[in-house]
Scaffold this motif. Structure first.
Motif, PDB file in Angstrom:
ATOM      1  N   PRO A 118      -3.895  -2.169   1.430  1.00  0.00           N
ATOM      2  CA  PRO A 118      -3.855  -0.811   0.641  1.00  0.00           C
ATOM      3  C   PRO A 118      -5.273  -0.720  -0.291  1.00  0.00           C
ATOM      4  O   PRO A 118      -5.809   0.424  -0.415  1.00  0.00           O
ATOM      5  CB  PRO A 118      -2.724  -0.714  -0.210  1.00  0.00           C
ATOM      6  CG  PRO A 118      -1.909  -2.135  -0.261  1.00  0.00           C
ATOM      7  CD  PRO A 118      -2.650  -2.746   1.001  1.00  0.00           C
ATOM      8  N   GLU A 147      -0.670   8.186  -2.328  1.00  0.00           N
ATOM      9  CA  GLU A 147       0.420   7.529  -1.550  1.00  0.00           C
ATOM     10  C   GLU A 147       0.280   6.018  -1.255  1.00  0.00           C
ATOM     11  O   GLU A 147       1.161   5.177  -1.644  1.00  0.00           O
ATOM     12  CB  GLU A 147       0.520   8.043   0.058  1.00  0.00           C
ATOM     13  CG  GLU A 147       1.124   9.481   0.063  1.00  0.00           C
ATOM     14  CD  GLU A 147       1.073  10.011   1.432  1.00  0.00           C
ATOM     15  OE1 GLU A 147       0.596   9.255   2.437  1.00  0.00           O
ATOM     16  OE2 GLU A 147       1.403  10.929   1.529  1.00  0.00           O
ATOM     17  N   GLN A 151       2.826   2.809  -2.997  1.00  0.00           N
ATOM     18  CA  GLN A 151       3.198   1.983  -2.142  1.00  0.00           C
ATOM     19  C   GLN A 151       2.884   0.493  -2.616  1.00  0.00           C
ATOM     20  O   GLN A 151       3.552  -0.365  -2.929  1.00  0.00           O
ATOM     21  CB  GLN A 151       2.412   1.927  -0.694  1.00  0.00           C
ATOM     22  CG  GLN A 151       2.681   2.991  -0.013  1.00  0.00           C
ATOM     23  CD  GLN A 151       2.204   3.100   1.417  1.00  0.00           C
ATOM     24  OE1 GLN A 151       1.187   2.114   1.798  1.00  0.00           O
ATOM     25  NE2 GLN A 151       2.094   3.964   2.119  1.00  0.00           N
ATOM     26  N   TRP A 154       5.106   0.052  -5.681  1.00  0.00           N
ATOM     27  CA  TRP A 154       6.601  -0.328  -5.030  1.00  0.00           C
ATOM     28  C   TRP A 154       6.327  -1.892  -4.947  1.00  0.00           C
ATOM     29  O   TRP A 154       7.277  -2.824  -5.028  1.00  0.00           O
ATOM     30  CB  TRP A 154       7.043   0.321  -3.859  1.00  0.00           C
ATOM     31  CG  TRP A 154       8.345  -0.073  -3.277  1.00  0.00           C
ATOM     32  CD1 TRP A 154       9.571   0.132  -3.626  1.00  0.00           C
ATOM     33  CD2 TRP A 154       8.760  -1.117  -2.282  1.00  0.00           C
ATOM     34  NE1 TRP A 154      10.640  -0.046  -2.995  1.00  0.00           N
ATOM     35  CE2 TRP A 154       9.812  -1.125  -2.004  1.00  0.00           C
ATOM     36  CE3 TRP A 154       7.630  -1.861  -1.614  1.00  0.00           C
ATOM     37  CZ2 TRP A 154      10.464  -2.008  -1.206  1.00  0.00           C
ATOM     38  CZ3 TRP A 154       8.161  -2.687  -0.709  1.00  0.00           C
ATOM     39  CH2 TRP A 154       9.439  -2.798  -0.457  1.00  0.00           C
ATOM     40  N   THR A 282       5.913  -0.574   9.784  1.00  0.00           N
ATOM     41  CA  THR A 282       5.576  -0.359   8.431  1.00  0.00           C
ATOM     42  C   THR A 282       6.232  -1.041   7.405  1.00  0.00           C
ATOM     43  O   THR A 282       7.057  -1.913   7.799  1.00  0.00           O
ATOM     44  CB  THR A 282       6.001   1.157   8.150  1.00  0.00           C
ATOM     45  OG1 THR A 282       7.361   1.344   8.135  1.00  0.00           O
ATOM     46  CG2 THR A 282       5.069   2.162   9.245  1.00  0.00           C
ATOM     47  N   GLY A 283       5.795  -1.150   5.859  1.00  0.00           N
ATOM     48  CA  GLY A 283       6.587  -1.709   5.177  1.00  0.00           C
ATOM     49  C   GLY A 283       5.753  -3.265   4.784  1.00  0.00           C
ATOM     50  O   GLY A 283       4.841  -3.500   5.458  1.00  0.00           O
ATOM     51  N   TYR A 284       6.325  -3.595   4.024  1.00  0.00           N
ATOM     52  CA  TYR A 284       5.698  -5.187   3.477  1.00  0.00           C
ATOM     53  C   TYR A 284       6.557  -6.299   3.717  1.00  0.00           C
ATOM     54  O   TYR A 284       6.155  -7.391   3.374  1.00  0.00           O
ATOM     55  CB  TYR A 284       5.184  -5.238   1.869  1.00  0.00           C
ATOM     56  CG  TYR A 284       4.193  -3.979   1.726  1.00  0.00           C
ATOM     57  CD1 TYR A 284       3.055  -4.217   2.025  1.00  0.00           C
ATOM     58  CD2 TYR A 284       4.732  -2.701   1.188  1.00  0.00           C
ATOM     59  CE1 TYR A 284       2.104  -3.209   1.630  1.00  0.00           C
ATOM     60  CE2 TYR A 284       3.814  -1.753   0.790  1.00  0.00           C
ATOM     61  CZ  TYR A 284       2.269  -1.947   1.242  1.00  0.00           C
ATOM     62  OH  TYR A 284       1.555  -0.929   0.811  1.00  0.00           O
TER      63      TYR A 284
END
Length: 320
Positions: A118, A147, A151, A154, A282-284
């Motif tokens: 990111p 956005e 992310q 978070w 998606t996501g980590y």
């Protein structure tokens, strides 16, 4: 034969033996046969101590081997047992420290990798902003940047929570929780997102079912499961939440209408930073790992499997 020549260390009363073996005692005043026995006994004793000392020294210098031959009953047998237990304990602690060190190094590498993506995207967007005169395009790029920062926020917050849980800093509250209230608390922040993606939610949670735990942390765990299911189900998908209560346990299940998991993915679903083999995932890979840490930390278990009729099923179980 005179009586003193028939004496031995084993035949002496303990009070005489302790006086003979006391520090500073000179065996030259003993009768010759007893002095010889004393010399042999003492030499064997010190030889045995030297052997044990050498073995302990090897352990202190990171030698994995420790061999102490079986001793006869008595103080050496007790000493041998205690040294063996101490050595095993040291080895276990050393192995645990090595695993923790490796885990820390792997975690730091994963964190750096997760943050790099990111940050690189944000840097590219900022570069485009400098060369984009159109106001509408600039606003779109700014929204993308926002956005990305959301992310990252978070991700950092989740990692901090995981580190606090790992360090034992978090103390879970043990209080009665109504399961229906727990589900409502978990669903509430996701309702708008469900409406935007036209996701249907069905709940079958009878009133009056209760568990013991920390409401705030458990609701966050269920939220992460729901987020995972929403991503899997996609637009126009379906989610189902049910609860079963019996004499042995209380179980909460969450099912989605997505494609489910590949068989080889199931053992690793709750591993940190595991994102599956889908290149478009998606996501980590943090949410499910955090779920498991929270739930197991409160005495529960969590499992995931594919439903026979399609989709994935997460089952949270709290024994009674």
């Amino acid at each position: 034969m005179p009586r003193y020549m028939r004496l031995s260390l084993s035949s002496l009363p303990w009070r005489h033996l302790s006086s003979i073996l006391r520090p500073g005692y000179c065996p030259c005043f003993l009768p010759p046969p007893l002095a010889w026995r004393f010399f042999v006994f003492t030499k064997a004793r010190y030889k045995r101590i030297a052997q044990i000392s050498d073995q302990i020294d090897l352990v202190l210098h990171n030698d994995d081997r420790l061999y102490i031959s079986e001793a006869e009953e008595g103080e050496f047998s007790i000493l041998q047992s205690e040294i063996t237990k101490m050595t095993l304990r040291i080895r276990e602690q050393n192995a645990a420290l090595k695993r923790e060190k490796k885990h820390l190094a792997d975690s730091l590498a994963d964190i750096a990798h997760q943050l790099r993506t990111p940050l690189t995207s944000a840097n590219l967007i900022l570069t485009l902003l400098k060369n984009t005169p159109e106001e509408s395009e600039r606003k779109a790029l700014i929204r993308e940047t926002e956005e990305l920062f959301i992310q990252m926020d978070w991700l950092v917050t989740s990692l901090l929570k995981l580190s606090r849980l790992d360090a034992g800093i978090v103390v879970f509250q043990r209080e009665p929780i109504d399961v229906s209230s727990l589900i409502r608390t978990a669903i509430h922040p996701l309702q708008i997102s469900m409406e935007l993606h036209n996701i249907t939610l069905q709940t079958d949670v009878p009133q009056g079912i209760g568990i013991s735990g920390d409401l705030s942390w458990l609701s966050e765990a269920i939220q992460n499961i729901l987020k995972n299911c929403m991503e899997s189900a996609g637009d126009n998908g379906k989610l189902q939440i049910a609860c079963e209560d019996n004499l042995l346990y209380t179980e909460i299940t969450v099912r989605d209408s997505g494609p489910g998991f590949q068989k080889e993915e199931l053992p690793r679903l709750f591993d940190r930073f595991y994102r599956g083999k889908d290149s478009g995932a998606t996501g980590y890979g943090i949410g499910l790992a955090l779920c498991k840490t929270i739930i197991t930390g409160q005495g529960g278990t969590i499992t995931a499997q594919n439903h026979p009729q399609g989709g994935a099923v997460f089952a949270i179980r709290f024994p009674k």
